[in-house]
Design a protein around this motif. Structure first.
Motif, mmCIF file in Angstrom:
data_model
loop_
_atom_site.group_PDB
_atom_site.id
_atom_site.type_symbol
_atom_site.label_atom_id
_atom_site.label_comp_id
_atom_site.label_asym_id
_atom_site.label_seq_id
_atom_site.Cartn_x
_atom_site.Cartn_y
_atom_site.Cartn_z
ATOM 1 N N ALA A 59 43.766 34.821 33.279
ATOM 2 C CA ALA A 59 43.320 34.570 34.648
ATOM 3 C C ALA A 59 41.950 35.184 34.864
ATOM 4 N N SER A 60 41.106 34.500 35.615
ATOM 5 C CA SER A 60 39.764 35.007 35.875
ATOM 6 C C SER A 60 39.265 34.496 37.225
ATOM 7 N N GLY A 61 38.155 35.070 37.668
ATOM 8 C CA GLY A 61 37.511 34.605 38.886
ATOM 9 C C GLY A 61 37.673 35.517 40.080
ATOM 10 N N GLY A 62 38.455 36.575 39.933
ATOM 11 C CA GLY A 62 38.632 37.493 41.042
ATOM 12 C C GLY A 62 37.366 38.272 41.343
ATOM 13 N N GLY A 63 37.386 38.994 42.454
ATOM 14 C CA GLY A 63 36.238 39.785 42.835
ATOM 15 C C GLY A 63 36.378 40.303 44.241
ATOM 16 N N LEU A 64 35.274 40.809 44.756
ATOM 17 C CA LEU A 64 35.235 41.355 46.114
ATOM 18 C C LEU A 64 34.575 40.333 47.029
ATOM 19 N N VAL A 65 35.230 40.067 48.141
ATOM 20 C CA VAL A 65 34.702 39.092 49.090
ATOM 21 C C VAL A 65 34.989 39.566 50.502
ATOM 22 N N LYS A 66 34.167 39.165 51.441
ATOM 23 C CA LYS A 66 34.377 39.548 52.824
ATOM 24 C C LYS A 66 35.388 38.615 53.488
ATOM 25 N N THR A 67 35.975 39.104 54.563
ATOM 26 C CA THR A 67 36.897 38.276 55.343
ATOM 27 C C THR A 67 36.222 36.960 55.730
ATOM 28 N N GLY A 68 36.956 35.876 55.520
ATOM 29 C CA GLY A 68 36.413 34.558 55.803
ATOM 30 C C GLY A 68 35.737 33.900 54.625
ATOM 31 N N GLY A 69 35.547 34.644 53.563
ATOM 32 C CA GLY A 69 34.875 34.117 52.386
ATOM 33 C C GLY A 69 35.796 33.304 51.498
ATOM 34 N N SER A 70 35.235 32.871 50.378
ATOM 35 C CA SER A 70 35.966 32.010 49.436
ATOM 36 C C SER A 70 35.838 32.528 48.008
ATOM 37 N N LEU A 71 36.838 32.206 47.220
ATOM 38 C CA LEU A 71 36.825 32.498 45.784
ATOM 39 C C LEU A 71 37.572 31.395 45.060
ATOM 40 N N GLY A 72 37.208 31.206 43.793
ATOM 41 C CA GLY A 72 37.931 30.266 42.965
ATOM 42 C C GLY A 72 38.464 30.958 41.729
ATOM 43 N N LEU A 73 39.741 30.849 41.499
ATOM 44 C CA LEU A 73 40.385 31.454 40.335
ATOM 45 C C LEU A 73 40.690 30.385 39.293
ATOM 46 N N SER A 74 40.689 30.816 38.045
ATOM 47 C CA SER A 74 41.059 29.942 36.934
ATOM 48 C C SER A 74 42.075 30.656 36.065
ATOM 49 N N CYS A 75 42.926 29.895 35.434
ATOM 50 C CA CYS A 75 43.895 30.466 34.499
ATOM 51 C C CYS A 75 44.017 29.499 33.330
ATOM 52 N N ALA A 76 43.566 29.966 32.179
ATOM 53 C CA ALA A 76 43.587 29.140 30.976
ATOM 54 C C ALA A 76 44.723 29.579 30.072
ATOM 55 N N ALA A 77 45.422 28.604 29.522
ATOM 56 C CA ALA A 77 46.530 28.873 28.609
ATOM 57 C C ALA A 77 46.133 28.549 27.178
ATOM 58 N N SER A 78 46.755 29.251 26.250
ATOM 59 C CA SER A 78 46.470 29.036 24.835
ATOM 60 C C SER A 78 47.306 27.900 24.256
ATOM 61 N N ALA A 79 48.156 27.319 25.081
ATOM 62 C CA ALA A 79 48.984 26.202 24.648
ATOM 63 C C ALA A 79 49.134 25.225 25.803
ATOM 64 N N SER A 80 49.608 24.059 25.482
ATOM 65 C CA SER A 80 49.758 23.031 26.505
ATOM 66 C C SER A 80 50.778 23.427 27.565
ATOM 67 N N PHE A 81 50.452 23.081 28.809
ATOM 68 C CA PHE A 81 51.398 23.297 29.894
ATOM 69 C C PHE A 81 52.635 22.414 29.741
#
Length: 113
Positions: free
Chosen positions: A5-27
């Motif tokens: 999982a990646s993409g986390g961080g610090l953001v202010k109230t009302g802001g936006s973030l996008g997270l990603s989660c990559a797997a080493s095998a097929s879902f």
């Protein structure tokens, strides 16, 4: 199978973030989900998506978060808008049973007020 999982961080109230989660095998046919956990609390469900794109959201994030997946890339995404301090947590992905892979370290999202 490993999940990164990646993409986390610090953001202010009302802001936006996008997270990603990559797997080493097929879902495969797994319904994949995002979960979050804060210290001292149990991990809670945030959102899920089936292989065909059917989605489900926790009431607390409905209308603000959007889950998506790219089956070819074995990656699931979480777009988070209108973030609130109570969204602060470590975010994890897995299948909805928590059995696709080990939970890993997740990615930390901190929303400042």
């Amino acid at each position: 199978v490993q999940l990164q999982a990646s993409g986390g961080g610090l953001v202010k109230t009302g802001g936006s973030l996008g997270l990603s989660c990559a797997a080493s095998a097929s879902f495969g046919m797994n319904v994949m989900g995002w979960f979050r956990q804060t210290p001292g609390k149990q991990r809670e469900f945030v959102a899920s998506i089936s292989r065909g794109g059917n989605t489900n959201y926790a009431d607390s994030v409905k209308g603000r978060f959007t889950i998506s997946r790219d089956n070819a890339k074995n990656t699931v995404y979480l777009r988070m808008n209108s973030l609130k301090p109570e969204d602060t947590a470590v975010y994890y992905c897995n299948n909805v049973l928590g059995s696709f892979a080990s939970w890993g370290q997740g990615t930390l999202v901190t929303v400042s007020s």
